[in-house]
Scaffold this motif. Structure first.
Motif, short mmCIF file in Angstrom:
data_model
loop_
_atom_site.label_atom_id
_atom_site.label_comp_id
_atom_site.label_asym_id
_atom_site.label_seq_id
_atom_site.Cartn_x
_atom_site.Cartn_y
_atom_site.Cartn_z
N TYR A 8 0.70 6.86 6.36
CA TYR A 8 -0.20 7.04 7.53
C TYR A 8 0.27 7.10 8.72
CZ TYR A 8 -3.44 4.50 9.98
OH TYR A 8 -4.40 4.52 11.70
N SER A 91 -4.31 14.47 7.11
CA SER A 91 -3.54 14.29 5.82
C SER A 91 -3.54 14.89 5.12
CB SER A 91 -4.20 12.43 5.19
OG SER A 91 -5.36 13.18 4.92
N ILE A 101 -4.56 7.19 2.96
CA ILE A 101 -5.29 7.04 3.91
C ILE A 101 -6.56 5.69 3.93
CG2 ILE A 101 -5.98 7.33 5.85
CD1 ILE A 101 -2.97 8.49 4.71
N ILE A 104 -5.08 2.22 2.74
CA ILE A 104 -4.68 1.86 4.29
C ILE A 104 -5.68 1.40 5.12
CG2 ILE A 104 -3.67 2.33 7.22
CD1 ILE A 104 -1.64 2.21 4.99
#
Length: 245
Positions: A8, A91, A101, A104
């Protein structure tokens, strides 16, 4: 989880570099023509960079389970909600899976929800689960009614049914985002516990803004969308949290 936060941060760094380069390019182009506009853009970019750096630090603390006030949690959550689409796209340029991601985002969402206090009745909660939790060979489809389950124990539907009876809460099988939204609109819950994969959880949490949603990932030992699994303890923990038990 260590790998997740590093990926991340790498995606955020790439985004910041792109932001700085973009601002620098605009500055060079405009500085000879409209100096005031160029200055405003520079200030705006610096402000965005500072917000993202702040968010990244708070996110880092959350993943290491450091104590963070609920106010900072809220600010961080609002920042990530807004930059998530961009970070998700970035990403892909650095070979980071979007699911990493998304994990996260759900982690931050859950941390923010858990930083607050609620005292709902269990009847005011709904649990949304995907149809793939049911064993694909089962002939007793629970899509319309989870009580169709005969508690054979092959999949986790029987465990979820026991939770429903224990807490008198509502459990629905959502076959997609459209149906999930309809279930929420029709039932008007005060909180939602959503079980799904990274993509569906992220989409659902971002769609629902006015009520708290705790996300629970399902595991996929047999691949996506077939005979998935779930940590029942995590679902029960979410119920107890919302009802202060």
């Amino acid at each position: 989880m260590m790998t997740d936060i590093r990926k991340y941060i790498r995606a955020v760094n790439v985004f910041l570099i792109m932001l700085v380069l973009g601002a620098f390019t605009i500055h060079i182009f405009l500085s000879n023509y409209i100096s005031l506009l160029s200055s405003v853009i520079n200030i705006l970019v610096i402000g965005i960079i500072l917000l993202i750096l702040f968010s990244t630090i708070i996110t880092y603390f959350i993943f290491y389970e450091k104590e963070v006030s609920k106010y900072l949690m809220k600010i961080n959550y609002l920042i990530i909600r807004n930059i998530f689409p961009v970070i998700s796209k970035v990403s892909g340029f650095v070979n980071i899976s979007k699911d990493e991601i998304r994990k996260i985002f759900i982690k931050i969402n859950n941390a923010y929800i858990y930083s607050n206090k609620y005292n709902f009745n269990s009847e005011d909660l709904i649990i949304l689960i995907p149809h793939c939790i049911q064993n694909h060979n089962c002939k007793l489809k629970v899509t319309n009614d989870i009580d169709n389950c005969k508690n054979c124990g092959i999949c986790k539907i029987s465990d979820l049914q026991q939770l429903k009876e224990k807490y008198n809460t509502k459990i629905f099988v959502a076959t997609g985002g459209t149906l999930a939204r309809k279930i929420i609109i029709d039932n008007k819950p005060k909180a939602v516990i959503a079980v799904a994969c990274e993509r569906d959880l992220t989409s659902g949490v971002r769609d629902i803004r006015k009520i708290p949603v705790l996300g629970v990932f399902n595991s996929r030992p047999n691949g996506p969308c077939i005979d998935t699994n779930i940590d029942i303890n995590e679902v029960e923990k979410a119920i107890n949290f919302f009802t202060c038990k």
